[in-house]
Design an enzyme around this catalytic site. Structure first.
Site, PDB file in Angstrom:
ATOM      1  N   GLY A 249       1.714  39.704 -38.297  1.00  0.00           N
ATOM      2  CA  GLY A 249       1.565  38.485 -39.090  1.00  0.00           C
ATOM      3  C   GLY A 249       2.857  38.072 -39.770  1.00  0.00           C
ATOM      4  O   GLY A 249       3.143  36.868 -39.904  1.00  0.00           O
ATOM      5  N   ASP A 250       3.653  39.050 -40.191  1.00  0.00           N
ATOM      6  CA  ASP A 250       4.939  38.754 -40.825  1.00  0.00           C
ATOM      7  C   ASP A 250       5.906  38.141 -39.814  1.00  0.00           C
ATOM      8  O   ASP A 250       6.649  37.206 -40.130  1.00  0.00           O
ATOM      9  CB  ASP A 250       5.551  40.029 -41.413  1.00  0.00           C
ATOM     10  CG  ASP A 250       4.580  40.782 -42.304  1.00  0.00           C
ATOM     11  OD1 ASP A 250       3.774  40.119 -42.975  1.00  0.00           O
ATOM     12  OD2 ASP A 250       4.631  42.020 -42.322  1.00  0.00           O
TER      13      ASP A 250
END
Length: 306
Positions: A249-250
């Protein structure tokens, strides 16, 4: 200029073994140590994509120094506040299944919190400020509201990636982008069960109506949803062998930011972001970007009814 903020920094220890057995010596065949924390991941990915940035947050002890030194080796500027205690070490095990062991980290005292807020107030107008990850012990959720207010008053674009329900209170200050995953979105609205796609879109629209300018909902192997005042888009994710989902997600968020800075359209940025998130999930750590040209070919975008 872009700034990231990781209040609960960490070292991520990735290990691989054939199987994880109880009451036995489990020997690994692979290991890797990486500076981590969600904002740190965003900083590293931005740098890989040629976007200079400065990493803020809290670090402590020999583990905190490792994070600082590793970022500086990558030529990422740092402006951390040093605190008592040691920055945490999280362990991610790839065996017969994927296991995630996440530690608490040190307690952060109010003096350090005040120092961080003072640094944020000095961020120049028109900058982008990314606050990502969990809050450490000693830091109250309402710091997110204080940060949102500062950014609004100082004309700084605020990007938030947090599961705290206080995120809803930041909407009065019109954050530039929110990036919850499916579970975090459910938590924001007090839901205890998995959300349907229809529900995700409805809650995403509500975040926009209440003040957010853009919302990206990361969905793992299901891809991502993008919502703003004009459009709703759905992006599929490429298929591959999942190795470690911890930073996906980062990576998605960082690549979306990098692409928009490079004047890509939202469609193009979302395709590249989902591909980068998938590439990271297929890797031990953050993507090296080598497979992105192939992965973007397998991301489909659908424009849904607003």
């Amino acid at each position: 200029m872009i700034y990231t903020c990781t209040m609960n920094t960490a070292i991520d220890l990735y290990v691989a073994m054939e199987a994880l057995q109880p009451n036995a010596v489990n020997r690994t065949y692979d290991e890797d140590y990486q500076p981590n924390g969600k904002g740190v991941n965003v900083s590293v990915m931005l740098k890989k994509m040629g976007i200079p940035n400065t990493a803020l947050g809290f670090i402590g002890g020999f583990t905190g120094q490792f994070i600082k030194e590793e970022l500086e080796k990558l030529e990422i500027a740092t402006d951390f506040i040093e605190v008592e205690g040691n920055t945490r070490i999280n362990v991610f095990i790839n065996a017969n299944e994927e296991y995630k062991i996440v530690n608490r980290g040190p307690i952060i005292h109010q003096q350090a919190v005040n120092q961080l807020l003072a640094k944020i107030k000095k961020i120049p107008a028109k900058s982008t400020f990314i606050v990502s990850g969990s809050l450490p012990r000693g830091v109250e959720d309402r710091i997110l509201v204080s940060i949102a207010k500062i950014c609004n008053e100082n004309d700084v674009k605020l990007i938030l990636d947090s599961s705290s329900p206080v995120v809803l209170e930041t909407l009065a200050y019109e954050p530039y982008l929110l990036k919850p995953n499916e579970e975090e979105l459910a938590q924001l609205f007090g839901e205890k069960v998995s959300l349907s796609e229809k529900q995700m879109i409805a809650y995403g629209k509500e975040l926009i109506q209440r003040g957010a300018r853009q919302v990206i909902i990361s969905r793992g192997e299901a891809g991502a949803l993008y919502i703003d005042k004009q459009k709703v888009m759905k992006a599929s994710s490429p298929k591959g062998k999942v190795v470690n989902t911890a930073c996906a997600g980062d990576a998605l968020l960082a690549s979306y930011i990098a692409q928009t800075i490079s004047s890509a359209s939202i469609d193009e940025a979302l395709v590249y972001a989902v591909a980068t998130g998938a590439s990271t999930a297929f890797s031990k750590g953050l993507s090296d970007l080598i497979d992105i040209p192939d992965l973007v070919k397998n991301v489909d975008i659908q424009h849904l009814r607003r």
